[in-house]
Enzyme design. Structure first.
Site, PDB file in Angstrom:
ATOM      1  N   ASP A  12       0.858  -1.189   0.000  1.00 45.00           N
ATOM      2  CA  ASP A  12       0.000   0.000   0.000  1.00 45.00           C
ATOM      3  C   ASP A  12       0.891   1.235   0.000  1.00 45.00           C
ATOM      4  O   ASP A  12       1.805   1.342   0.828  1.00 45.00           O
ATOM      5  CB  ASP A  12      -0.890   0.021   1.247  1.00 45.00           C
ATOM      6  N   ASP A 133     -15.797  -3.601  -1.660  1.00 43.23           N
ATOM      7  CA  ASP A 133     -15.340  -3.217  -0.330  1.00 43.23           C
ATOM      8  C   ASP A 133     -16.559  -3.154   0.578  1.00 43.23           C
ATOM      9  O   ASP A 133     -17.445  -2.323   0.385  1.00 43.23           O
ATOM     10  CB  ASP A 133     -14.635  -1.858  -0.389  1.00 43.23           C
TER      11      ASP A 133
END
EC number: 5.3.1.16
Length: 238
Positions: A12, A133
Site C-alpha cells: 500500500d 469493499d
C-alpha cells in the site's frame, strides 16, 4: 495450487512509501518501507506470482499519486501486478496498462459511472478486477469513505456477465487489524458468482489462509507478512 500462487502480497502506497492503514483509517498509518520497489523485488525473489498494489492517496483523492513508484515496482517484480486506488477514468486505467500493469482494481467507478467502466472492460477484457469493499454488509466506495445501500452480492452480480477477471472482496472492518478472517462473507458471495474471488482483510496467520483455501481463489496479505505473523518458513512447510 501452492501457497505462493494463493497468497498475493500487498504493498500500500502513501507519499511514495509502503504503509498499512488500520481498518482503512487514513490517520492510523504505519510505514514499513521507504523503498517499496525493494519489497517488490523481495516478493519476486521469494517466488510469489502476483502482487497487489494500492495507491492510497489515489483511492482517497480520486486519481493516482504514486505512479513513479508503481513504475519501479513493476520493473522489480517478475510476476503479475494488480493496481488499485483512484482509477476513476478510462485514461488512468490505460496509463497503468501502458506501464505494463497486468490488472487494475476498480470499485468506485463501477458504482458511479457504469458507462466509463464498461469502456475499460471493452478495451481491456479480463484485465479488470471489481473491488467489492464491504462495510457492515454494504458496499463502500471513494476510499471507503462513502457507504452505499448495495450489498456485496448485488454489486458482484451486476458485473458477473461482463468481461471482468473477477472480484477483490475486502471486509473493511477487519482490514489491517490482524483480527483474523471471517469466511462467511466469502462463502456467501461464492453462491452468487462463478468468476474468481480474491479475499482481503484481517489475515493474521497461516490458519486464516488455510481457512480460505478452497473457498476463494486467492488472498491478499499485507500486515501479517510485515509484522512477521506469517513467515517464509510457514509458507515452505505448508
Amino acid at each position: 495450487m501452492n501457497l505462493k500462487e494463493f497468497i498475493i502480497p500487498a504493498i500500500d502506497l502513501m507519499e511514495g512509501k509502503a504503509v498499512r492503514l488500520y481498518k482503512g483509517d487514513f490517520n492510523k498509518v504505519k510505514v514499513y518501507s521507504e523503498r517499496p520497489w525493494e519489497l517488490a523485488k523481495n516478493f519476486s525473489d521469494l517466488g510469489f506470482k502476483r502482487l497487489h498494489v494500492v495507491d492510497l492517496e489515489g483511492a482517497e483523492g480520486g486519481k493516482p499519486k504514486n505512479l513513479e513508484v508503481i513504475r519501479k515496482i513493476r520493473e522489480n517484480f517478475e510476476g503479475e501486478v494488480e493496481v488499485g486506488g483512484g482509477i476513476r477514468s478510462y485514461e488512468v486505467a490505460k496509463a497503468l496498462f501502458d506501464e505494463g500493469i497486468d490488472f487494475v482494481v476498480i470499485g468506485t467507478l463501477a458504482y458511479k459511472n457504469k458507462e466509463e467502466f464498461l469502456k475499460i472492460l471493452e478495451n481491456f477484457p479480463n484485465r479488470v478486477i471489481l473491488a467489492i469493499d464491504s462495510k457492515q454488509g454494504k458496499v463502500a466506495i471513494g476510499g471507503w469513505k462513502e457507504e452505499t445501500a448495495v450489498s456485496p452480492e448485488e454489486f458482484a452480480k451486476e458485473y458477473e456477465n461482463y468481461p471482468i477477471w473477477g472480484y477483490l472482496y475486502t471486509v473493511i472492518e477487519r482490514d489491517g487489524s490482524l483480527e483474523g478472517v471471517d469466511v462467511e462473507p466469502y462463502k456467501e458471495i461464492k453462491k452468487h458468482v462463478k468468476k474468481p474471488v480474491i479475499a482481503s482483510g484481517g489475515v493474521s496467520s497461516l490458519e486464516d489462509i488455510k481457512k480460505l483455501y478452497g473457498i476463494v481463489e486467492g488472498v491478499v496479505v499485507g500486515k501479517a507478512i510485515y509484522e512477521g505473523r506469517i513467515t517464509l518458513e510457514d509458507l515452505q512447510n505448508f
